[in-house]
Design a protein around this motif. Sequence first.
Motif, mmCIF file in Angstrom:
data_model
loop_
_atom_site.group_PDB
_atom_site.id
_atom_site.type_symbol
_atom_site.label_atom_id
_atom_site.label_comp_id
_atom_site.label_asym_id
_atom_site.label_seq_id
_atom_site.Cartn_x
_atom_site.Cartn_y
_atom_site.Cartn_z
ATOM 1 N N LEU A 107 -8.400 24.063 -3.869
ATOM 2 C CA LEU A 107 -8.741 22.129 -2.952
ATOM 3 C C LEU A 107 -8.433 21.344 -4.063
ATOM 4 O O LEU A 107 -8.456 20.486 -3.806
ATOM 5 C CB LEU A 107 -10.279 22.801 -3.127
ATOM 6 N N SER A 108 -8.063 22.195 -5.775
ATOM 7 C CA SER A 108 -8.107 21.039 -6.973
ATOM 8 C C SER A 108 -7.197 20.847 -6.606
ATOM 9 O O SER A 108 -6.511 19.010 -6.696
ATOM 10 C CB SER A 108 -7.972 21.740 -7.892
ATOM 11 N N SER A 109 -5.971 20.485 -5.525
ATOM 12 C CA SER A 109 -4.916 19.715 -5.068
ATOM 13 C C SER A 109 -5.592 17.996 -3.709
ATOM 14 O O SER A 109 -4.516 17.098 -4.221
ATOM 15 C CB SER A 109 -4.059 19.659 -3.893
ATOM 16 N N VAL A 110 -6.856 18.112 -3.951
ATOM 17 C CA VAL A 110 -7.476 17.070 -3.254
ATOM 18 C C VAL A 110 -7.276 16.155 -4.325
ATOM 19 O O VAL A 110 -7.645 14.691 -4.601
ATOM 20 C CB VAL A 110 -8.560 17.668 -2.486
ATOM 21 N N GLU B 6 0.547 -0.962 0.030
ATOM 22 C CA GLU B 6 -0.266 -0.475 0.239
ATOM 23 C C GLU B 6 0.833 1.163 -0.233
ATOM 24 O O GLU B 6 1.935 1.260 0.487
ATOM 25 C CB GLU B 6 -1.251 0.156 1.198
ATOM 26 N N GLU B 7 0.630 1.724 -1.029
ATOM 27 C CA GLU B 7 0.939 3.127 -0.696
ATOM 28 C C GLU B 7 0.920 3.790 0.297
ATOM 29 O O GLU B 7 -0.357 4.496 0.054
ATOM 30 C CB GLU B 7 1.212 3.777 -2.332
ATOM 31 N N PRO B 8 1.490 4.966 0.989
ATOM 32 C CA PRO B 8 0.698 6.010 1.874
ATOM 33 C C PRO B 8 0.412 7.434 1.865
ATOM 34 O O PRO B 8 1.119 7.778 0.049
ATOM 35 C CB PRO B 8 1.785 6.358 2.370
ATOM 36 N N ALA B 9 -0.566 7.379 1.534
ATOM 37 C CA ALA B 9 -0.970 8.744 1.123
ATOM 38 C C ALA B 9 -0.554 9.995 0.719
ATOM 39 O O ALA B 9 -0.064 10.230 1.705
ATOM 40 C CB ALA B 9 -2.091 9.593 1.787
ATOM 41 N N PRO B 10 -0.168 10.782 -0.026
ATOM 42 C CA PRO B 10 0.569 12.267 -0.083
ATOM 43 C C PRO B 10 -0.260 12.945 1.248
ATOM 44 O O PRO B 10 -1.057 13.145 1.958
ATOM 45 C CB PRO B 10 0.275 12.513 -1.107
ATOM 46 N N HIS B 11 1.159 13.629 1.809
ATOM 47 C CA HIS B 11 0.762 14.525 2.183
ATOM 48 C C HIS B 11 0.968 15.751 2.716
ATOM 49 O O HIS B 11 1.127 16.328 1.067
ATOM 50 C CB HIS B 11 2.010 14.733 4.008
ATOM 51 N N VAL B 12 -0.705 16.714 2.917
ATOM 52 C CA VAL B 12 -1.047 18.035 2.380
ATOM 53 C C VAL B 12 -1.100 19.121 3.810
ATOM 54 O O VAL B 12 -1.913 18.657 4.807
ATOM 55 C CB VAL B 12 -2.635 18.428 1.736
ATOM 56 N N ASP B 13 -0.340 19.790 3.253
ATOM 57 C CA ASP B 13 -0.150 21.237 4.491
ATOM 58 C C ASP B 13 -1.419 22.162 4.416
ATOM 59 O O ASP B 13 -1.682 22.442 3.531
ATOM 60 C CB ASP B 13 1.283 21.334 4.537
ATOM 61 N N TRP B 14 -2.276 21.604 5.041
ATOM 62 C CA TRP B 14 -3.309 22.616 4.880
ATOM 63 C C TRP B 14 -3.530 24.077 5.694
ATOM 64 O O TRP B 14 -2.857 24.401 7.090
ATOM 65 C CB TRP B 14 -4.282 22.410 5.867
ATOM 66 N N SER B 15 -3.992 24.931 4.601
ATOM 67 C CA SER B 15 -3.986 26.662 5.149
ATOM 68 C C SER B 15 -4.763 26.713 4.192
ATOM 69 O O SER B 15 -5.671 26.668 3.444
ATOM 70 C CB SER B 15 -1.900 27.152 4.536
ATOM 71 N N VAL B 16 -4.944 28.713 4.053
ATOM 72 C CA VAL B 16 -6.083 29.084 3.478
ATOM 73 C C VAL B 16 -5.773 29.017 2.105
ATOM 74 O O VAL B 16 -6.272 29.225 1.491
ATOM 75 C CB VAL B 16 -6.440 30.544 4.905
ATOM 76 N N ASP B 17 -4.213 29.155 2.191
ATOM 77 C CA ASP B 17 -4.098 29.109 0.811
ATOM 78 C C ASP B 17 -3.997 27.603 -0.423
ATOM 79 O O ASP B 17 -3.935 27.644 -1.453
ATOM 80 C CB ASP B 17 -2.997 29.606 0.076
#
Length: 1257
Positions: free
Chosen positions: A403-406, A389-400
């Motif tokens: 949403l398309s990165s999801v 299983e490939e680990p899900a990529p880490h996303v640094d959430w911020s105000v900027d």
Amino acid sequence: MDPDWNEVNRITFPVPLPNDFKHTATHPTAAHPHPHPHHGGLHQGVVGQGYGGPLPPPPGIGGGGGGVVGGVGVGGLQPATALAFDPQAELLWAGDWKGRVSSFANRELQRYTAFKIQTDPNDGPVQQFLFHDKGVIVLGRKGVHMAMRRGPALWNIRHEGMKDLRCMSFTSKGANEILVAGWQDTMFVVDVVKGEVTKQVPAPHHYKIMKRGRYICAATETGRIDIMNPTTFKVEKEWQAHQSYINDMDASGDYIVTCGGSYKQQGPGSSSRVPDPYVNVYDLRNMTSIQPMPFPPLAAYVRLHPRMLTTTIVSSQQGQMHVVDIMNPNTTNIRYAHLQASINLFEIAPSGRALVIADNDRNIALWGSPSDGIQFTNIGAPITFPEPEEPAPHVDWSVDTPLSSVGMPFYYGTMLFSAWPADIISDAGAPPPQVDPAILATLTKTEYGYYGRNKTGLRRNQIEDTRAAKASNKLQAPKFLSERARDGPMPESHVDQETLAQDAAESLKPEPPPIYGTLEIKYSRFGVDDFDFGFFNKTKYAGLENQIPNSYANSLLQVMNYTPLIRNMALQHVATSCVRDLCLLCELGFVFDMLQKAEGLTCHATNLFKTITGRSESQPLDLLEEDHHSHRVSSTTGGAGPGPAPHTRVQNLCRFLMDQTTIEYQSIQPISTALERTLLKLPDPPRPEELTSKLLTTSAVVKINCTNCRTETTRSGDVQVIDLIYPTPRPAVRNARAPRTTFSQVLKMGVEKEVHTKGWCGNCKRYQSLQLRKTIESVPAVLTINTAIVHGQQENRKLWATPGWLPEEIGVIVSGGQFFCYEGEDLRVHLQRGAHEITVYSLMGMVVNIEHPPPQKPHLVAMVNVAHSQPTAPAESNWHLFNDFSVRRVSSAEALTFNAAWKLPSVLMYQIKQANNKSNMEWKTRLDTSILYKDLSPQHLGEEERTYRLLEEETEKPGPGMIVGLDTEYVSLKDQEIQINSNGEKETLRPMWLALGRVSVIRTQGEREGEAFIDDWITIREPVHDYLTQYSGITPSDLDTRTSKHTLVTLKTAYRKIWTLLNLGVTFLGHGLRQDFRVMNIHVPKAQVIDTAVIYHLSAWRRVLSLSVLSRVVLKQTIQQGQHDSVEDALAALRLYRKYQEYVDAGLWEREIGQIYMRCKAIGFNAKFEGSGDSLMGGMGVKRTDTPPVGGGVGGSADGVAGPTTPVRKAAVLGTAGSVGAGLGGSGVGMGSGGFGSGSGGAFTPTKGGSTGSPRR
């Protein structure tokens, strides 16, 4: 087992789990509630108390079939209870005493899957494994479990009657049904696909081991083996293998091998038992035990090698292993397994390249040869491992963070162009038609463009579809030789004449490529001689014409010709004094000799085909092809011709020829048997019957058993041709993979031919079911095999399409009445071991059936490895494709690759390898010449009425340097057929068919120079269409045995005389001999021909001078007044040759030949011209006249074409100044209309302004 076999890996099994240590030294069960008092080793009286049966095994031996034997192992753990290699994947399966199953992958024994077959660990151990395409079947003590190889369960069966199961076996339904038995009174039949019990069968005995061979073989607890019918489960035979017990057993094919023990004291009352120091062997074919194999270390385990049918591996409990051959038990190969504890389980992989040993210390050791590669299966299915299983990529959430990165599903409002259906896509425009450069070269230039004859194959103003692929499986016919001479050299052929690439690209195509296409001879106004056969053959191997009826046999003749032993048989026979009419072996010898002398020129087998037609057996056997012309029409229009398919007909012909060869070879002692005596170690002289038996006959005895009364009768089962028998297709199972079938297995089935049929039983006095079995006594030096491929059996066709399925070499052993065949790696191993006398056979060639898509009909080609028939063996194979008169070299891969859709073999020929590149030419020096001195004239014919005088045997022996004059006359069997094509031109559909009517041979030296010593008139079996009396001088009464006043002989007798002179080295002198030899169906090398039609030819003139014109101009004589006479014509040719020699000796030839042409022109090239013509050297004012049309003549003309003859493609100049006697075989003499060819191309140059008739007339 190669010398470097050793242990390559070791693992521990079972691995201890926490619950395994609740009882340190004991493990209670329902049947044996008392704990083991011992650990590790085996001891008398307590052995087998873990999961054994009522009768404990002997000291030092574990209970076979799966029950845990021995102590509890180290630390209270039991060793493995069952081991098995997976035949369909690189997996090793192991089971333990708690019903747990584990699998290990590849040689590293990497842990793959693990599961339980029961919920209660006290239900007993894993007993046995069986394997199905869908998964693995595991037998427990109280149930049967099936799981996928990845672990998930498919079904689990538990039944109240399943109390103490021990063994299981597949039934007659293959892997779709199993029979489960044990130490209980009931056996269960289980449907593997449905996972349910379908039947309960009373058990004749309690069983501990089951193996599936020819029958189901089940071992009892008393040392007996029951041989059970795999369909009815009834005991067919009982065999007391050992006195006391059976410890291990294996069965495969025709053999059962067992190891067990006996009572230490006599009588079953004794409680002390000891292992037997031997392995017992039982033959399932003859239902009898055979010689045991000694094993002094005391046999504990035995396995039959899965690939070597008669090889066994026997092991003692201490690890000493012997590799023993059943047929030669005194020769062994010994190995030692260094173990810390005694052996508990022993198995060998299906590939034969690995074995596994389990001991009582829970060790599992894998053995194999590191150099040969450790492999469990022959062709294993890939093993599916879980993807990490490939680990899900880490996303640094911020105000900027967008949403398309999801990532979200993407919806289309309109269909993409890539999704449009292909049928709505079209080209915007068509490419312009391309004009063939060869056509452009023939056009005439004018002010408005070019014009010329339409040779495109399209009608005037017909639109050409340039988008359509111009795929054709026919080789395009080349230009006629006369056209090439007029138009100049043509471009290179679009068909590559060089060797094909070193792969099988052509055979893998979906449809037959051009090299396998149907060939058709085209006829110009000059007849068949104008056809460029050299376009299709650039090799030194002769092809055969296919416009003759029964020419489907061409491919078989080529294969037989390049099989040295068959060719030698024919030549040694034809060199005898055999004058038997319709002797096929003589005709085969004539054809083989002609093909050898032709050296790449095209020949035909008309005389042989006439002989086949004349045999009474031909019609019932469907050997005769319909009229060739109608056959050719149906081949292009799709009409279904009567009779069997070509591949069936050629198999019937092959069987017929081999039978007749055997009979006719025995009819007279051959000239020489030196080659056969050397190869086959025969006495001198050998009897012909013994020779044919050793060369062609598979000797066997057929045993016929009545299944009702068990009465056995025998009869001879000798055959010359083997028909292959294929395994019965098994019912299709989803995701199932068919078992691998080798060519050796199919050949073995065909040779031994065990069949069940209905027949008359003399004992029962009624029709009963009979079982026929063959006991093989010997196999011949030449194995002739009919593949017997049925059109509808796709499984058999797919076998041949398997890459590498047909071996170029096989090894054969005949022992104990059985036929054993080996190929590939198995053959190499047997040759290295040298334990048996194995005979190696080489594949000489094969007849291949080419199936074209409708409307074309199938036809036959030959694939021949000519390397085996050459005087010296080349370094590699030399395969050639013989497609009638097209011959080309191909790669080994191309030759041995088949296509289930269109390319399949019909006949195979194997020959012993030691006979390759061997030949016996003694027949040439010991040739029987008595026929030249026999007077065959009728008794009522007086000496003064005879037109010939026989040779004096003492003073006129023919030989090299002797020149004889030859001339023949013909009759017409069939008239030519022509049609008018769309351009208003004549096209010849079939030329005139000529047959030999008279042959005359005269002396050319000595006191009797010019006198004939052969003047034979030929009896003709076929209906004569036209006797051509005006040109041949033959009348119907001349060839009628009731009215003829001449010496009438058969065609074979006349042919044998000329053939004998040819092989004695005699040189033939005549005019236009090319046509004589063609109608006679003989090929004479150019070094043995002097042709005055070639000598008196000037290359600057497009005309060949006829014999009558030359006689008038050169000899000042008039011949052929009234009817023709072959003796007169031969004498005229002799005088022309003498005149030529005079010109050469005087140095005047170069000048004189030009003047001869001018004088001939002055008389209009007409021997009947009124006047001398000598003063009209320029030919001015001379009225041109034509000789009679050759349509009614014998030499060919503008309207008439000669019958079947031997065309040539090389030109040679015969008897030129300073060199006389260059041969006919490559000459370019053309028959009719002054056609003539000379030079390297053999081109024809038509004459302008009328025809001149045949040059020999």
